[in-house]
Design a protein around this motif. Structure first.
Motif, short mmCIF file in Angstrom:
data_model
loop_
_atom_site.label_atom_id
_atom_site.label_comp_id
_atom_site.label_asym_id
_atom_site.label_seq_id
_atom_site.Cartn_x
_atom_site.Cartn_y
_atom_site.Cartn_z
N SER A 51 -12.20 -6.83 2.38
CA SER A 51 -11.94 -6.01 0.92
C SER A 51 -13.10 -6.12 0.31
O SER A 51 -13.38 -5.05 -0.47
N CYS B 262 -1.83 -4.57 -9.18
CA CYS B 262 -1.84 -3.21 -9.05
C CYS B 262 -1.66 -2.77 -10.75
O CYS B 262 -2.07 -1.59 -10.73
N GLN C 277 -9.31 6.77 -5.92
CA GLN C 277 -8.53 5.84 -5.16
C GLN C 277 -8.45 4.46 -5.93
O GLN C 277 -9.24 4.11 -6.68
N GLU C 278 -7.62 3.36 -5.52
CA GLU C 278 -7.51 2.12 -6.23
C GLU C 278 -8.52 1.07 -5.64
O GLU C 278 -8.58 1.06 -4.41
N SER D 141 0.74 -1.25 0.13
CA SER D 141 -0.09 -0.09 -0.06
C SER D 141 0.86 1.32 -0.02
O SER D 141 1.98 1.44 0.41
N LEU E 57 4.08 0.45 -5.24
CA LEU E 57 2.91 0.55 -4.52
C LEU E 57 1.56 0.55 -5.45
O LEU E 57 1.51 -0.12 -6.46
N GLY E 58 0.70 1.32 -5.10
CA GLY E 58 -0.59 0.94 -5.75
C GLY E 58 -0.65 1.61 -7.43
O GLY E 58 0.13 2.28 -7.67
#
Length: 478
Positions: free
Chosen positions: A333, A286, A379-380, A233, A253-254
């Protein structure tokens, strides 16, 4: 063998080949049915200290051929046991067995390419008599291994993410301490055991699972660790960058990767790439397609075709051979993904396919008319969501694509070379793939992002081998 009959046992980390024995165990549960897949003995701070000391003490120095032989032997052993690895990946990660088998194939390629690269001489030669100030000398370069590196891996690719980090290090002779995700540690431990079996000297590799304050934080901040390679993250990556101290840091990262579909695109190709990019690996990549930007003139046609395509992606029991989309990593999630989809609907979007959730299992979901400001596309969103955004001009597509904090990968579907070249130049991403999904690459090609997707340092076998070593120069009279 189905995932339901995967052998249950106690698993142990290793400090330089020695099992970590502990009275405290961490249970690894299947995201699909919550059964215990295995349990791992937890390491403590003293184990981290021992792992560093063993790596620094060293052992047999491996020649290039030694490194090649060990990595290639690991590749052969992996292929002999690929179904065991696939079943384990599916059981602990909830990925469908098809995706788990695909992952073993990718890991094979990492091992193959790293073994090949280990044999190559990567030195350079510079003549010194090339200016009036020069001398009759030559400067030579060679690469030396680091003293010890720390690799921290995520849950979404329990095998491939691990090999992508530790194998390039081994290929250049750098000892590694591996800290896998607590959600999917079993595959990582099984790979470490495979490397030992292939002849890797024990001091070259340790694997530890334990509390963050006992393992990850002390190791990350220890000045004896010369490199930290982390995939995960943004928040944790930035924390590592701010606390690691004076050492190399590789952060992957993302991503919030767009697939841009222009009006001249091949519709069948565009729909296939959108579905594969959004739903493969349960959308937990990702580089998965996180936003589908479609030009206004073909928008309705595209959405209709994508809904038909999405119906082919059967979700359910990861062990079932007919399942194409398994679970996400856990129920929390899945609830988050369900929540951001509902938020988008409240802003005017429409769920046109899927959307139902059962525990950690979320159906492949197509959401039309998503505003570019919705949280699910700012956001991811790490799951099987296919949010579709309408745009009018290429300028608008570029603006929307570049508007988020991320800059990892992107895909563009077009038959116009001029448009393709413009988008390659103007998208601020680590990768721009034309007529392919954002995540397309081979295991040896450079990979990495900019902005909140990483520091711009590339992974991939060749680039990672450079990161896990340093350049030494020497000169001689000539």
């Amino acid at each position: 063998m189905s995932a339901n009959t995967t052998q249950l046992k106690d698993w142990y980390g290793y400090v330089a080949g020695e099992k970590i024995l502990s009275d405290t165990f961490h249970e690894v549960k299947s995201p699909y049915d919550n059964r215990v897949v295995g349990r791992v003995a937890l390491a403590g701070k003293k184990d981290g200290e021992r792992a560093i000391e063993k790596a620094l003490a060293g052992g047999k120095k491996l020649s290039r051929f030694d490194r090649y032989s060990i990595i290639d032997r690991t590749r052969i052993l992996l292929m002999e046991r690929k179904e065991e690895f696939a079943q384990l990946i599916s059981a602990e990660a909830g990925l469908c067995i098809r995706d788990a088998r695909y992952e073993t194939g990718r890991a094979h390629d990492v091992l193959l390419f790293a073994a090949m690269e280990a044999l190559k001489d990567d030195g350079q030669i510079f003549s010194c008599d090339i200016s009036p100030n020069g001398k009759a000398r030559k400067i030579f370069t060679l690469r030396e291994p680091l003293t010890v590196a720390l690799c921290i891996t995520p849950f979404n690719h329990p095998l491939n993410q691990v090999v992508h980090k530790i194998i390039p290090a081994i290929a250049v002779g750098t000892p590694v301490i591996l800290k896998p995700s607590e959600k999917t540690p079993l595959t990582a431990i099984k790979l470490v055991e495979l490397l030992y079996e292939a002849g890797l000297p024990p001091h070259m590799l340790s694997v530890l699972l334990g509390p963050t304050k006992e393992i990850a934080e002390p190791l990350t901040q220890d000045p004896r660790i010369e490199l930290v390679s982390f995939t995960g993250s943004v928040a944790v990556g930035k924390h590592i960058a701010s606390t690691a101290g004076y050492k190399k840091v590789i952060l992957e990262l993302g991503g919030n990767d767009p697939l841009i579909v222009l009006e001249d695109a091949d519709m069948k190709l565009a729909v296939t790439l959108a579905a594969e990019g959004s739903f493969k690996n349960s959308g937990q990549r990702c580089t998965a397609v996180k936003r589908i930007l479609v030009q206004e003139s073909i928008y309705d046609q595209f959405v209709e075709a994508l809904v038909k395509k999405a119906a082919e992606y059967v979700s359910g029991d990861p062990a079932d051979e007919n399942t194409i989309v398994g679970t996400v990593i856990d129920e929390a999630s899945a609830i988050y993904l369900e929540t951001v989809a509902k938020e988008a609907v409240a802003m005017g979007a429409k769920i046109v396919f899927g959307g139902k959730r059962s525990g950690a299992l979320l159906e492949p979901t197509v959401i039309a008319d998503v505003p570019p400001t919705a949280r699910m596309v700012v956001q991811e969103s790490f799951g099987p969501l296919a949010p579709v955004i309408k745009f009018k001009t290429i300028e608008e597509a570029i603006e929307i694509s570049n508007s988020t904090a991320f800059g990892l990968s992107s895909g563009v579907v077009t038959n116009n070379m001029q448009h393709a070249i413009r988008l390659v130049k103007e998208l601020r991403m680590g990768t721009v793939n034309i007529n392919e999904v954002p995540g397309y690459r081979i295991e040896s090609s450079p990979f990495g992002g900019v902005k909140d997707s990483g520091l711009g340092i590339k992974e991939g076998v060749i680039e990672a081998m450079k990161c896990f070593s340093y350049v030494k120069t020497y000169s001689l009279p000539w």
